[in-house]
Scaffold this motif. Sequence first.
Motif, PDB file in Angstrom:
ATOM      1  N   MET A   1       0.828  -1.198   0.000  1.00 22.95           N
ATOM      2  CA  MET A   1       0.000   0.000   0.000  1.00 22.95           C
ATOM      3  C   MET A   1       0.870   1.258   0.000  1.00 22.95           C
ATOM      4  O   MET A   1       0.594   2.195  -0.740  1.00 22.95           O
ATOM      5  CB  MET A   1      -0.925  -0.021   1.223  1.00 22.95           C
ATOM      6  CG  MET A   1      -1.760   1.229   1.377  1.00 22.95           C
ATOM      7  SD  MET A   1      -2.874   1.629   0.023  1.00 22.95           S
ATOM      8  CE  MET A   1      -4.260   0.626   0.427  1.00 22.95           C
ATOM      9  N   ALA A  22      -6.759   8.374  -2.217  1.00 20.75           N
ATOM     10  CA  ALA A  22      -7.691   7.249  -2.080  1.00 20.75           C
ATOM     11  C   ALA A  22      -8.593   7.142  -3.303  1.00 20.75           C
ATOM     12  O   ALA A  22      -8.839   6.048  -3.814  1.00 20.75           O
ATOM     13  CB  ALA A  22      -8.531   7.418  -0.813  1.00 20.75           C
ATOM     14  N   VAL A  27      -9.262   3.091  -3.162  1.00 22.57           N
ATOM     15  CA  VAL A  27      -9.233   2.418  -1.862  1.00 22.57           C
ATOM     16  C   VAL A  27      -9.810   3.339  -0.793  1.00 22.57           C
ATOM     17  O   VAL A  27     -10.116   4.505  -1.058  1.00 22.57           O
ATOM     18  CB  VAL A  27      -7.790   1.994  -1.465  1.00 22.57           C
ATOM     19  CG1 VAL A  27      -7.252   0.958  -2.421  1.00 22.57           C
ATOM     20  CG2 VAL A  27      -6.865   3.200  -1.406  1.00 22.57           C
ATOM     21  N   ASP A  28      -9.930   2.830   0.426  1.00 24.86           N
ATOM     22  CA  ASP A  28     -10.470   3.609   1.540  1.00 24.86           C
ATOM     23  C   ASP A  28      -9.451   4.648   2.010  1.00 24.86           C
ATOM     24  O   ASP A  28      -8.261   4.355   2.098  1.00 24.86           O
ATOM     25  CB  ASP A  28     -10.832   2.664   2.679  1.00 24.86           C
ATOM     26  CG  ASP A  28     -11.643   3.326   3.767  1.00 24.86           C
ATOM     27  OD1 ASP A  28     -11.389   3.032   4.938  1.00 24.86           O
ATOM     28  OD2 ASP A  28     -12.527   4.143   3.452  1.00 24.86           O
ATOM     29  N   LYS A  30      -8.939   5.773   4.917  1.00 24.13           N
ATOM     30  CA  LYS A  30      -8.285   5.390   6.177  1.00 24.13           C
ATOM     31  C   LYS A  30      -7.026   4.578   5.896  1.00 24.13           C
ATOM     32  O   LYS A  30      -6.016   4.755   6.581  1.00 24.13           O
ATOM     33  CB  LYS A  30      -9.240   4.580   7.058  1.00 24.13           C
ATOM     34  CG  LYS A  30     -10.349   5.407   7.660  1.00 24.13           C
ATOM     35  CD  LYS A  30     -11.258   4.557   8.510  1.00 24.13           C
ATOM     36  CE  LYS A  30     -12.432   5.401   9.010  1.00 24.13           C
ATOM     37  NZ  LYS A  30     -13.424   4.578   9.711  1.00 24.13           N
ATOM     38  N   ASP A  31      -7.089   3.712   4.893  1.00 28.35           N
ATOM     39  CA  ASP A  31      -5.912   2.918   4.524  1.00 28.35           C
ATOM     40  C   ASP A  31      -4.798   3.818   3.990  1.00 28.35           C
ATOM     41  O   ASP A  31      -3.620   3.619   4.289  1.00 28.35           O
ATOM     42  CB  ASP A  31      -6.273   1.866   3.476  1.00 28.35           C
ATOM     43  CG  ASP A  31      -7.241   0.820   4.016  1.00 28.35           C
ATOM     44  OD1 ASP A  31      -7.211   0.560   5.232  1.00 28.35           O
ATOM     45  OD2 ASP A  31      -8.016   0.268   3.218  1.00 28.35           O
ATOM     46  N   LYS A  34      -3.131   5.666   6.899  1.00 31.75           N
ATOM     47  CA  LYS A  34      -2.193   4.790   7.614  1.00 31.75           C
ATOM     48  C   LYS A  34      -0.886   4.671   6.840  1.00 31.75           C
ATOM     49  O   LYS A  34       0.199   4.721   7.422  1.00 31.75           O
ATOM     50  CB  LYS A  34      -2.795   3.395   7.810  1.00 31.75           C
ATOM     51  CG  LYS A  34      -3.856   3.327   8.873  1.00 31.75           C
ATOM     52  CD  LYS A  34      -4.390   1.908   8.982  1.00 31.75           C
ATOM     53  CE  LYS A  34      -5.657   1.859   9.814  1.00 31.75           C
ATOM     54  NZ  LYS A  34      -6.279   0.530   9.773  1.00 31.75           N
ATOM     55  N   ALA A  35      -0.995   4.509   5.524  1.00 28.47           N
ATOM     56  CA  ALA A  35       0.201   4.379   4.684  1.00 28.47           C
ATOM     57  C   ALA A  35       1.020   5.668   4.725  1.00 28.47           C
ATOM     58  O   ALA A  35       2.250   5.628   4.811  1.00 28.47           O
ATOM     59  CB  ALA A  35      -0.199   4.044   3.252  1.00 28.47           C
TER      60      ALA A  35
END
Length: 56
Positions: A1, A22, A27-28, A30-31, A34-35
């Motif tokens: 990611m 995103a 993708v989300d 939130k992911d 985090k990345a």
Amino acid sequence: MEENVLKAMEEAGKPVRPGEVAKTLGVDSKDVSKAIKTLKEAGKVMSPKRCYYQPA
């Protein structure tokens, strides 16, 4: 990611928000956040202004 996020930032060519990355990657957010946090700790990403990020 993390690699995908970094590549998307490089392709944007300007400081971007996690939501934009995103949407580009499908993708989300939130992911993506985090990345970005992981990349920032590794020194690969910097924040020129609040909530915007670009490759270091």
